[in-house]
Design a protein around this motif. Structure first.
Motif, PDB file in Angstrom:
ATOM      1  N   ASP A   1       0.814  -1.222   0.000  1.00  0.00           N
ATOM      2  CA  ASP A   1       0.000   0.000   0.000  1.00  0.00           C
ATOM      3  C   ASP A   1       0.843   1.265   0.000  1.00  0.00           C
ATOM      4  N   THR A   2       1.908   1.267   0.775  1.00  0.00           N
ATOM      5  CA  THR A   2       2.766   2.450   0.846  1.00  0.00           C
ATOM      6  C   THR A   2       3.420   2.738  -0.488  1.00  0.00           C
ATOM      7  N   ALA A   3       3.925   1.695  -1.134  1.00  0.00           N
ATOM      8  CA  ALA A   3       4.582   1.871  -2.425  1.00  0.00           C
ATOM      9  C   ALA A   3       3.584   2.290  -3.498  1.00  0.00           C
ATOM     10  N   ILE A   4       2.359   1.775  -3.421  1.00  0.00           N
ATOM     11  CA  ILE A   4       1.321   2.153  -4.385  1.00  0.00           C
ATOM     12  C   ILE A   4       1.017   3.638  -4.290  1.00  0.00           C
ATOM     13  N   LYS A   5       0.804   4.126  -3.085  1.00  0.00           N
ATOM     14  CA  LYS A   5       0.508   5.547  -2.899  1.00  0.00           C
ATOM     15  C   LYS A   5       1.669   6.416  -3.369  1.00  0.00           C
TER      16      LYS A   5
END
Length: 311
Positions: free
Chosen positions: A164-168
């Motif tokens: 999720d962090t990398a996606i954002k």
């Protein structure tokens, strides 16, 4: 795409040919007859009278007429954008005496057939048994996989799965995805999502596997829904993969990674729908049939997105 009056119209499905309509490309001399259908449009504030001539001159747009017994009874404008990936329909008009008879639907389907006759398919729907595919993928990998049989270039790094962090970070804080996504829009399972924090929050609540070829400078990205059961029969599953990018080798690489990850534990039939760049469709179809030996179920590409900006 400009369709002139010399165009050979596509062969129509039986459902359209039986509608009793004749189709033609609009011309300047049709103006008065078309305007007679528009007198009550938008309470007399119809934009078509001032745009009609410019529409006929637009190289990306074609205005199609439907005639019944020689008289114009309907009009639809078709504009092809995004390098042939998207068909916009605009300016639908149906003569008052023909409304409510299904004419608009017939005309829209004809326009879709017309555009599809000029552009390749971009959606693959394939079917296979999960147990059989697992063995094929195993044999495929043991024989050297994609790089030995499909590419002469040096092997590329393995795809990167994003949390999720990398996606954002990738989708919201940089512009690098704008060159990968069509119109800077994530198309997930037929639905368009602009690159907004609220939209990403919606997507992150779904069971989706996010992947890119390079987290710092991606050229291909993909979203894969986790497999879910469908009521077509016992032990039937559905898998949806959205691919973005034009590099065939990287698209194939991520496609195989998703298949390996999401079908390994399944037993039964799987229907897999793959959305991809239209120019890659033929090669992907050949790969699925000739290399993976899966069944091509249907050849089609129709995504109809209706958007309205509310102030």
């Amino acid at each position: 795409m400009k369709i002139d009056t010399g165009l050979t119209m596509p062969e129509l499905p039986e459902s359209l040919s039986q509608a009793g309509l004749q189709f033609a490309v609009a011309a300047e001399e049709d103006f008065d007859e078309i305007m007679s259908m528009s007198q009550d449009i938008y309470g007399g504030l119809d934009y078509l009278p001032t745009r009609y001539t410019s529409w006929l001159q637009d190289t990306n747009r074609t205005v199609i007429l439907a005639r019944k017994q020689g008289k114009v009874i309907a009009l639809e404008s078709v504009c092809v954008i995004d390098d042939g990936e998207t068909m916009l329909v605009e300016g639908l008009r149906v003569a008052p005496q023909e409304r409510g008879k299904g004419v608009a639907g017939v005309l829209l389907r004809f326009c879709a057939e017309l555009v599809k006759s000029k552009y390749p398919e971009g959606i693959l729907l394939v079917r296979f048994r999960a147990e059989e595919l697992k063995f094929r993928l195993s044999d495929f990998n043991s024989s050297g996989g994609f790089h030995s049989s499909q590419s002469t270039s040096s092997p590329k790094p393995s795809p990167v799965r994003l949390d999720d962090t990398a996606i954002k970070q990738l989708y919201l804080t940089t512009d690098v995805m704008h060159g990968v996504l069509p119109n800077a829009t994530i198309i997930q399972d037929w639905q368009p999502f602009k690159l907004l924090p609220s939209n990403l929050s919606i997507l992150l609540k779904k069971d989706i596997d996010w992947m890119v070829d390079d987290e710092a400078n991606p050229t291909v990205a993909s979203l894969c829904t986790f497999p879910f059961r469908v009521p077509i029969g016992n032990d039937w599953y559905y898998l949806n993969i959205d691919m973005f990018g034009k590099d065939l080798s990287l698209v194939l690489q991520q496609f195989l990674c998703h298949l390996q990850r999401h079908t390994a534990a399944l037993k039964g039939h799987v229907m897999c729908q793959l959305f991809l760049e239209p120019a890659l469709w033929e090669n992907m179809a050949d790969f699925c049939q000739s290399t993976l030996h899966v069944e091509l179920v249907k050849e089609y590409t129709e995504q109809c997105v209706v958007e309205s900006d509310v102030v």
